[in-house]
Design a protein around this motif. Structure first.
Motif, PDB file in Angstrom:
ATOM      1  N   GLU A   1      -1.206  -5.906  -1.467  1.00 18.29           N
ATOM      2  CA  GLU A   1      -0.075  -5.190  -2.057  1.00 18.29           C
ATOM      3  C   GLU A   1      -0.044  -3.739  -1.576  1.00 18.29           C
ATOM      4  N   ALA A   2      -1.231  -3.163  -1.440  1.00 21.94           N
ATOM      5  CA  ALA A   2      -1.307  -1.772  -0.987  1.00 21.94           C
ATOM      6  C   ALA A   2      -0.757  -1.631   0.432  1.00 21.94           C
ATOM      7  N   MET A   3      -1.140  -2.541   1.324  1.00 27.32           N
ATOM      8  CA  MET A   3      -0.654  -2.474   2.699  1.00 27.32           C
ATOM      9  C   MET A   3       0.851  -2.719   2.752  1.00 27.32           C
ATOM     10  N   ALA A   4       1.346  -3.601   1.894  1.00 30.84           N
ATOM     11  CA  ALA A   4       2.790  -3.857   1.844  1.00 30.84           C
ATOM     12  C   ALA A   4       3.536  -2.599   1.394  1.00 30.84           C
TER      13      ALA A   4
ATOM     14  N   HIS B   1       4.844   6.590  -3.233  1.00 30.96           N
ATOM     15  CA  HIS B   1       4.549   5.227  -2.767  1.00 30.96           C
ATOM     16  C   HIS B   1       3.143   5.155  -2.176  1.00 30.96           C
ATOM     17  N   ALA B   2       2.757   6.191  -1.415  1.00 31.18           N
ATOM     18  CA  ALA B   2       1.410   6.216  -0.847  1.00 31.18           C
ATOM     19  C   ALA B   2       0.358   6.302  -1.950  1.00 31.18           C
ATOM     20  N   LEU B   3       0.664   7.066  -3.001  1.00 28.47           N
ATOM     21  CA  LEU B   3      -0.245   7.148  -4.146  1.00 28.47           C
ATOM     22  C   LEU B   3      -0.377   5.780  -4.813  1.00 28.47           C
ATOM     23  N   ARG B   4       0.715   5.073  -4.934  1.00 27.54           N
ATOM     24  CA  ARG B   4       0.664   3.729  -5.518  1.00 27.54           C
ATOM     25  C   ARG B   4      -0.232   2.811  -4.681  1.00 27.54           C
ATOM     26  N   ALA B   5      -0.097   2.919  -3.353  1.00 21.10           N
ATOM     27  CA  ALA B   5      -0.939   2.101  -2.471  1.00 21.10           C
ATOM     28  C   ALA B   5      -2.411   2.454  -2.663  1.00 21.10           C
ATOM     29  N   ARG B   6      -2.696   3.726  -2.792  1.00 29.68           N
ATOM     30  CA  ARG B   6      -4.078   4.170  -2.975  1.00 29.68           C
ATOM     31  C   ARG B   6      -4.672   3.582  -4.250  1.00 29.68           C
ATOM     32  N   ILE B   7      -3.885   3.596  -5.324  1.00 27.74           N
ATOM     33  CA  ILE B   7      -4.368   3.056  -6.604  1.00 27.74           C
ATOM     34  C   ILE B   7      -4.538   1.546  -6.506  1.00 27.74           C
ATOM     35  N   LEU B   8      -3.621   0.894  -5.802  1.00 25.52           N
ATOM     36  CA  LEU B   8      -3.749  -0.552  -5.605  1.00 25.52           C
ATOM     37  C   LEU B   8      -5.012  -0.894  -4.820  1.00 25.52           C
ATOM     38  N   PHE B   9      -5.316  -0.107  -3.813  1.00 30.66           N
ATOM     39  CA  PHE B   9      -6.564  -0.317  -3.074  1.00 30.66           C
ATOM     40  C   PHE B   9      -7.757  -0.230  -4.021  1.00 30.66           C
ATOM     41  N   ARG B  10      -7.768   0.793  -4.857  1.00 30.18           N
ATOM     42  CA  ARG B  10      -8.890   0.981  -5.779  1.00 30.18           C
ATOM     43  C   ARG B  10      -8.991  -0.173  -6.770  1.00 30.18           C
ATOM     44  N   ALA B  11      -7.845  -0.762  -7.075  1.00 29.43           N
ATOM     45  CA  ALA B  11      -7.820  -1.880  -8.031  1.00 29.43           C
ATOM     46  C   ALA B  11      -8.128  -3.216  -7.358  1.00 29.43           C
TER      47      ALA B  11
ATOM     48  N   LEU C   1      -5.008   5.013   3.389  1.00 25.69           N
ATOM     49  CA  LEU C   1      -5.679   4.001   4.215  1.00 25.69           C
ATOM     50  C   LEU C   1      -7.194   4.162   4.161  1.00 25.69           C
ATOM     51  N   ALA C   2      -7.668   5.396   4.093  1.00 21.40           N
ATOM     52  CA  ALA C   2      -9.113   5.630   4.019  1.00 21.40           C
ATOM     53  C   ALA C   2      -9.688   5.058   2.731  1.00 21.40           C
ATOM     54  N   VAL C   3      -8.974   5.194   1.620  1.00 21.01           N
ATOM     55  CA  VAL C   3      -9.431   4.638   0.349  1.00 21.01           C
ATOM     56  C   VAL C   3      -9.579   3.126   0.454  1.00 21.01           C
ATOM     57  N   GLY C   4      -8.688   2.511   1.226  1.00 24.06           N
ATOM     58  CA  GLY C   4      -8.738   1.059   1.394  1.00 24.06           C
ATOM     59  C   GLY C   4      -9.650   0.598   2.519  1.00 24.06           C
ATOM     60  N   GLY C   5     -10.435   1.523   3.093  1.00 18.94           N
ATOM     61  CA  GLY C   5     -11.321   1.136   4.182  1.00 18.94           C
ATOM     62  C   GLY C   5     -10.578   0.820   5.466  1.00 18.94           C
ATOM     63  N   ARG C   6      -9.367   1.375   5.606  1.00 19.90           N
ATOM     64  CA  ARG C   6      -8.547   1.127   6.805  1.00 19.90           C
ATOM     65  C   ARG C   6      -8.442   2.372   7.684  1.00 19.90           C
TER      66      ARG C   6
END
Length: 330
Positions: free
Chosen positions: A105-108, A90-100, A131-136
């Motif tokens: 959606e990533a935070m959710a 799930h965390a990997l999915r969030a990371r990819i969503l951030f990159r996209a 979170l780092a990938v998403g600038g968080r």
């Protein structure tokens, strides 16, 4: 690189370490997905792992559509599993969503995983990385701080003093360590938790350095010497194995364990019955054999480990490493 028809968990872990350096990593990602689809996994429960690995490979090549497709299937394969592997997917999915560019959606995806910081030792790493990938990164610091405070409060309820070591700290050590790194990245001044993290890391480094001295677990008995060893001291079969195959398997597993713990420059120490017999002390005692190993570690003749997969095996059998001792660690 063509994957074999039945992949074990160990095979998947090996692919994780080598796939990015392969000539066609995206081809490997596709083969991993096919293996999950077509039942080419030794354990069907590894489907999520194989698909998540395919997603990581695609992400590393900025193929985000493919990565998202693979990780969605990985999450589906894990289903309602609540272990660390499933959470990491799930965390990997969030990371990819951030990159996209799909930050909401990533935070959710990440919010429900927040509670795992006080449950899984690796949650601190995969959540802060996402979170780092998403600038968080600041959010990661807040989540980690809260988890550290909660864990410390639980220790205080049990009237437990400051952890005496990383092992004693348990999950708290991983939280403190990751928080310390995140705060360093943010340029924040040290606080009491950072100081505790540094004290525990120093204690761990000292313990690791003390454990780095070679013991009798790295003594290697070539086949002829092994036969002589057990003929002269049959009770040493308990320490070194009842057969040469068992001896080599024990050594390979120990070397893999030490490498996984961060040890570098590992070598095998070839011994001889004559050399052990001359060394002061009773060969039946562990301290005598450990002393003999330390003596060998200061002289010539050590065998570097690991060899290349296609190179001659370290054990001297004449076979390639990948066909000889490498599989023994599994």
């Amino acid at each position: 690189m063509s994957l074999k028809t039945e992949l074990t968990s160990a095979d998947l872990s090996e692919i994780r370490q080598s796939a990015l350096g392969a000539a066609d990593p995206l081809g490997i990602a596709a083969e991993l997905a096919d293996a999950a689809d077509d039942g080419y996994l030794a354990d069907p429960e590894d489907a999520g792992y194989a698909l998540a690995l395919a997603a990581e490979i695609a992400e590393s090549r900025s193929k985000l559509d493919a990565a998202l497709k693979y990780v969605d299937r990985a999450v589906e394969a894990y289903g309602k599993r609540d272990d660390s592997q499933a959470a990491a997917a799930h965390a990997l999915r969030a990371r990819i969503l951030f990159r996209a560019g799909r930050a909401d959606e990533a935070m959710a995806e990440l919010e429900p995983l927040r509670s795992l910081l006080t449950q899984h030792t690796d949650a601190a790493a995969y959540l802060s990385a996402a979170l780092a990938v998403g600038g968080r990164t600041r959010v990661a610091e807040e989540w980690l701080t809260e988890a550290v405070q909660t864990t410390l409060a639980d220790r205080e309820k049990g009237q437990t003093a400051e952890p005496a070591s990383a092992d004693d700290a348990g999950l708290l050590f991983f939280l403190l360590q990751q928080r310390h790194r995140v705060r360093h990245a943010l340029g924040l001044q040290h606080d009491a938790h950072d100081n505790l993290a540094e004290r525990l890391e120093t204690k761990l480094a000292n313990t690791t350095a003390a454990a780095a001295e070679p013991g009798d677990d790295l003594l290697f008995w070539p086949q002829a010497e092994f036969d002589k060893l057990l003929a002269q001291w049959p009770d040493l079969a308990e320490a070194y194995g009842k057969s040469w195959d068992e001896h080599r398997a024990h050594l390979e597993r120990e070397l893999v364990r030490l490498a996984g713990a961060g040890r570098v420059g590992l070598t095998v120490l070839p011994g001889s019955v004559a050399g052990l017999d001359k060394f002061a002390g009773d060969p039946a005692e562990t301290k005598t054999r450990a002393g003999y190993a330390r003596q060998l570690a200061t002289g010539p003749g050590q065998i570097s480990w690991p060899p290349e997969r296609n190179a001659a095996c370290w054990c001297g059998s004449g076979n390639k490493y990948k066909k000889c001792c490498l599989p023994r660690s599994r």
